[in-house]
Design a protein around this motif. Structure first.
Motif, mmCIF file in Angstrom:
data_model
loop_
_atom_site.group_PDB
_atom_site.id
_atom_site.type_symbol
_atom_site.label_atom_id
_atom_site.label_comp_id
_atom_site.label_asym_id
_atom_site.label_seq_id
_atom_site.Cartn_x
_atom_site.Cartn_y
_atom_site.Cartn_z
ATOM 1 N N GLU A 183 8.637 5.580 7.964
ATOM 2 C CA GLU A 183 7.563 4.350 7.636
ATOM 3 C C GLU A 183 8.529 2.971 8.144
ATOM 4 N N ARG A 184 9.659 2.969 7.582
ATOM 5 C CA ARG A 184 10.385 1.747 8.060
ATOM 6 C C ARG A 184 10.861 1.862 9.325
ATOM 7 N N GLU A 185 11.191 2.990 10.292
ATOM 8 C CA GLU A 185 11.215 2.921 11.462
ATOM 9 C C GLU A 185 10.174 2.495 12.333
ATOM 10 N N PHE A 186 8.910 3.239 11.868
ATOM 11 C CA PHE A 186 7.694 3.077 12.665
ATOM 12 C C PHE A 186 7.572 1.514 12.754
ATOM 13 N N ARG B 246 0.862 -1.062 -0.004
ATOM 14 C CA ARG B 246 -0.149 -0.055 0.155
ATOM 15 C C ARG B 246 0.971 1.202 -0.147
ATOM 16 N N SER B 247 1.923 1.361 0.775
ATOM 17 C CA SER B 247 2.618 2.494 0.973
ATOM 18 C C SER B 247 3.523 2.607 -0.463
ATOM 19 N N GLY B 248 3.825 1.567 -1.109
ATOM 20 C CA GLY B 248 4.692 1.808 -2.479
ATOM 21 C C GLY B 248 3.500 2.381 -3.518
ATOM 22 N N MET B 249 2.313 1.819 -3.511
ATOM 23 C CA MET B 249 1.370 2.358 -4.329
ATOM 24 C C MET B 249 1.190 3.840 -4.262
ATOM 25 N N GLN B 250 1.151 4.328 -2.619
ATOM 26 C CA GLN B 250 0.983 5.636 -2.437
ATOM 27 C C GLN B 250 2.148 6.377 -2.787
ATOM 28 N N GLU C 98 12.324 10.137 0.371
ATOM 29 C CA GLU C 98 13.297 9.115 0.987
ATOM 30 C C GLU C 98 12.981 9.198 2.583
ATOM 31 N N LEU C 99 12.934 10.520 3.081
ATOM 32 C CA LEU C 99 12.535 10.739 4.510
ATOM 33 C C LEU C 99 11.449 10.194 5.096
ATOM 34 N N PHE C 100 10.209 10.253 4.089
ATOM 35 C CA PHE C 100 9.029 9.669 4.753
ATOM 36 C C PHE C 100 9.115 8.038 4.513
ATOM 37 N N GLY C 101 9.848 7.688 3.764
ATOM 38 C CA GLY C 101 10.032 6.427 3.520
ATOM 39 C C GLY C 101 10.911 5.816 4.634
#
Length: 495
Positions: free
Chosen positions: A66-69, A35-39, A60-63
C-alpha cells in the motif's frame, strides 16, 4: 512585453493549480490511510486459521504494498506536473519566437527530448517500485528453501573458485587470490589443510574423480597437481543463521569485509611442494579440470590457448588454439572425453577427444560479451554464462540456437549445474546468487542481508548433492565461502 506578461499569468495559474492539487492529494492520502487502517483493524479482529506469525507477516507485506503504490502515485502526479510546466514553458518560448510553430524545428526536438526524459524517469520509478513489491513476496519463499548453514573464513584475499571432493572424506576446497588453496571441513567450517606451492593467485581448484588429489591453476603461469590426506574433526552443533527478519533483508554494500587476518588459516597443516607441475603456458592459467578417468587434465590460459596434459608424464598432448582473446574457463564432461572452453572473444568452443586419432572443434557464437564460463550437464546440455547478463542452455545434438535463455540484471560468473535435479546456480557481480531450472524458470534467490550472504562479487558456485549438511557452496571477493542448504523438493514444488 505582451509575451512576458502572458507568461507570468500562465505561471501564476500553474502555481495555483499545483497548490490546490497538492491540498487535494494530501486530503486523499489522509483519508486513504485512515480507511486502510480501519480495514487492517477489521482484518486483525477476524478469526483466521493462519498462524499469528504468518498472518502478521502478511499484514506487514500488504502494508508495504500500500505504501509503495501510494508513493508511486504521488511521484506519478509530480511527474505529470513537471510535464505540464514544461509544456507551458515551451508555449511561452513559442510566443517569443514570433509565434513559431511548436511542431517544427528546434522547439519540437527540445520538447520531444524533455518528454522522453520524463517518460523514462516515470518508467524507471514504476519498475523500481514494483520490483521492490515483488521481492517482498519472494523473500519469505527464499528463506524457507535456502538456508545459510556455514561460513568458511580464513583467506586473506578474494576467493575465485570453490569445489567439493568426489571421494571420502568429503571436504570443501577453495582457491584464492592470496596465492593459496584451502581444504575445509564442511560440517565444522575448520580449515584442514593449506596448499602454498603457487607463486601467484590461485584461480581454480578441481578434485580427482577417484583419488585424493587436487588440481590448481594459478597466475604464476602453471597448474599444480598435489595429493592430500585429511582427518575430519568431530562435528559440532550448527547454529541456525536463517532466522532473519524481513527488515534485515537489505543490501549493506559498504559493510566491512570478513576479517581474514585471524588465526584460522595459521592453524592448518601446509603443503608446499606439488606432486606435478604443468608448465607450457605463456600467460595466467585461469582454470583447469580433470578429464573423465583422471589420467589427463586440461588447462585454460590468458595466452589464448588450452592445453591437454598427460598426468603421469606431465607431457603436453595437445595445444588447443583458435580463440581470438584470453580464455576465461574450461570444463570437462563427467562421462565423455569432451572439453568446453570459453573466452573473452564472446565465443565458447567444444573440443571432442572421443576418437583418439583425431579431435574436432565446434565454435559457438551465442553471446555479445565475454563468456565467463560454459559447463556440461550429465545429459546432453551445455550451459553458458556471460558478461552480457545472459545464461543460455544448449543441446549438444543441435547447437545452432539455445533451447533456453535466461536474462539477468548483472554479469554472470562461474555457474554450476546440479547433477540430479539440473538446477543452475548463477553467481553475479552484484552479490546475488539466483537459482533457475533448465527451462529458464527462476526458482529462488539466496538470501542476502546484513547478517548473511556475500558482501562483494560472487565469483563461483558448486553443488554437492550427496552432502546432508550443505548441498550448494558459493565464494566471493569478500574472502569467504558459504555453505547453503537448498530444500530442492520444496523448491521444485513451489515451481
Amino acid at each position: 512585453m505582451p509575451a512576458e506578461s502572458g507568461s507570468s499569468a500562465a505561471s501564476r495559474q500553474a502555481k495555483q493549480k499545483r497548490k490546490s492539487h497538492s491540498l487535494s492529494i494530501r486530503r486523499t492520502n489522509s483519508s486513504e490511510q485512515e480507511r486502510s487502517g480501519m480495514q487492517r483493524d477489521m482484518l486483525e479482529g477476524q478469526d483466521s486459521k493462519l498462524p499469528p506469525s504468518v498472518r502478521q507477516n502478511l499484514l506487514e507485506l500488504f502494508g508495504q504494498i500500500e505504501r509503495e503504490f501510494e508513493n508511486l502515485y504521488i511521484e506519478n502526479v509530480d511527474l505529470r506536473r513537471e510535464i505540464d510546466t514544461l509544456n507551458e514553458r515551451l508555449a511561452a518560448e513559442g510566443q517569443t519566437f514570433d509565434g513559431a510553430d511548436l511542431s517544427k524545428g528546434p522547439l519540437k526536438a527540445k520538447a520531444s527530448h524533455s518528454t522522453s526524459q520524463l517518460s523514462q524517469k516515470l518508467k524507471t520509478t514504476y519498475k523500481a517500485s514494483t520490483s521492490k513489491i515483488v521481492s517482498s513476496f519472494k523473500t519469505t519463499t527464499s528463506r524457507a528453501v535456502c538456508q545459510l548453514v556455514k561460513e568458511y573464513v580464513g583467506h586473506r584475499d578474494g576467493i575465485w573458485d570453490v569445489s567439493v571432493t568426489k571421494t571420502q572424506p568429503v571436504v570443501l576446497g577453495t582457491a584464492s587470490a592470496d596465492h593459496t588453496a584451502m581444504l575445509w571441513s564442511i560440517e565444522t567450517g575448520k580449515c584442514l589443510l593449506k596448499y602454498v606451492g603457487h607463486a601467484g593467485s590461485v584461480n581454480s581448484i578441481k578434485f580427482h574423480p577417484t583419488e585424493q588429489a587436487a588440481l590448481t591453476a594459478s597466475g604464476d603461469q602453471t597448474a599444480h597437481i598435489w595429493r592430500f590426506m585429511v582427518q575430519l574433526p568431530a562435528p559440532q552443533p550448527t547454529t541456525d543463521t536463517s532466522q532473519v527478519s524481513a527488515e534485515d533483508d537489505v543490501d549493506f554494500s559498504d559493510k566491512d569485509e570478513v576479517d581474514g587476518d585471524g588465526d584460522v588459516s595459521s592453524e592448518c597443516p601446509m603443503i608446499r611442494v606439488p606432486l606435478t607441475t604443468l608448465k607450457s603456458h605463456q600467460g595466467v592459467v585461469i582454470a583447469a579440470d580433470w578429464l573423465v578417468g583422471g589420467k589427463q587434465v586440461v588447462t585454460a590460459s590468458w595466452d589464448r590457448a588450452a592445453n591437454l596434459y598427460d598426468v603421469e608424464t606431465s607431457e603436453l598432448v595437445h595445444s588447443l588454439t583458435g580463440h581470438d582473446q584470453e580464455l576465461t574457463h574450461c570444463c570437462t564432461h563427467p562421462t565423455q572425453r569432451l572439453v568446453v572452453t570459453s573466452s573473452r572473444d564472446t565465443t565458447f568452443r567444444l573440443w571432442d577427444f572421443r576418437d583418439p586419432s583425431i579431435h574436432s572443434v565446434n565454435v559457438f557464437q551465442g553471446h555479445t560479451d565475454t563468456v565467463t564460463s560454459a559447463v556440461f550437464t550429465v545429459g546432453d546440455n551445455v550451459v553458458s554464462g556471460s558478461d552480457d547478463r545472459t545464461v543460455k542452455v544448449w543441446d549438444l545434438k543441435n547447437m545452432r540456437s539455445p533451447i533456453a535463455t535466461i536474462r539477468t540484471d548483472s554479469a554472470v560468473n562461474r555457474i554450476s549445474v546440479s547433477v540430479s535435479q539440473k538446477i543452475i546456480a548463477l553467481p553475479h557481480d552484484n552479490r546475488q546468487v539466483r537459482l533457475f531450472d533448465m527451462a529458464g524458470v527462476r526458482l529462488a534467490r539466496l538470501p542476502r542481508s546484513n547478517r548473511q550472504g556475500h558482501r562483494r562479487m560472487v565469483c563461483c558456485s558448486a553443488w554437492s548433492e550427496d552432502n546432508p549438511t550443505c548441498n550448494l557452496f558459493t565464494c566471493g571477493f569478500d574472502r569467504q565461502a558459504i555453505g547453503w542448504n537448498i530444500n530442492i523438493p520444496a523448491l521444485l514444488q513451489e515451481k
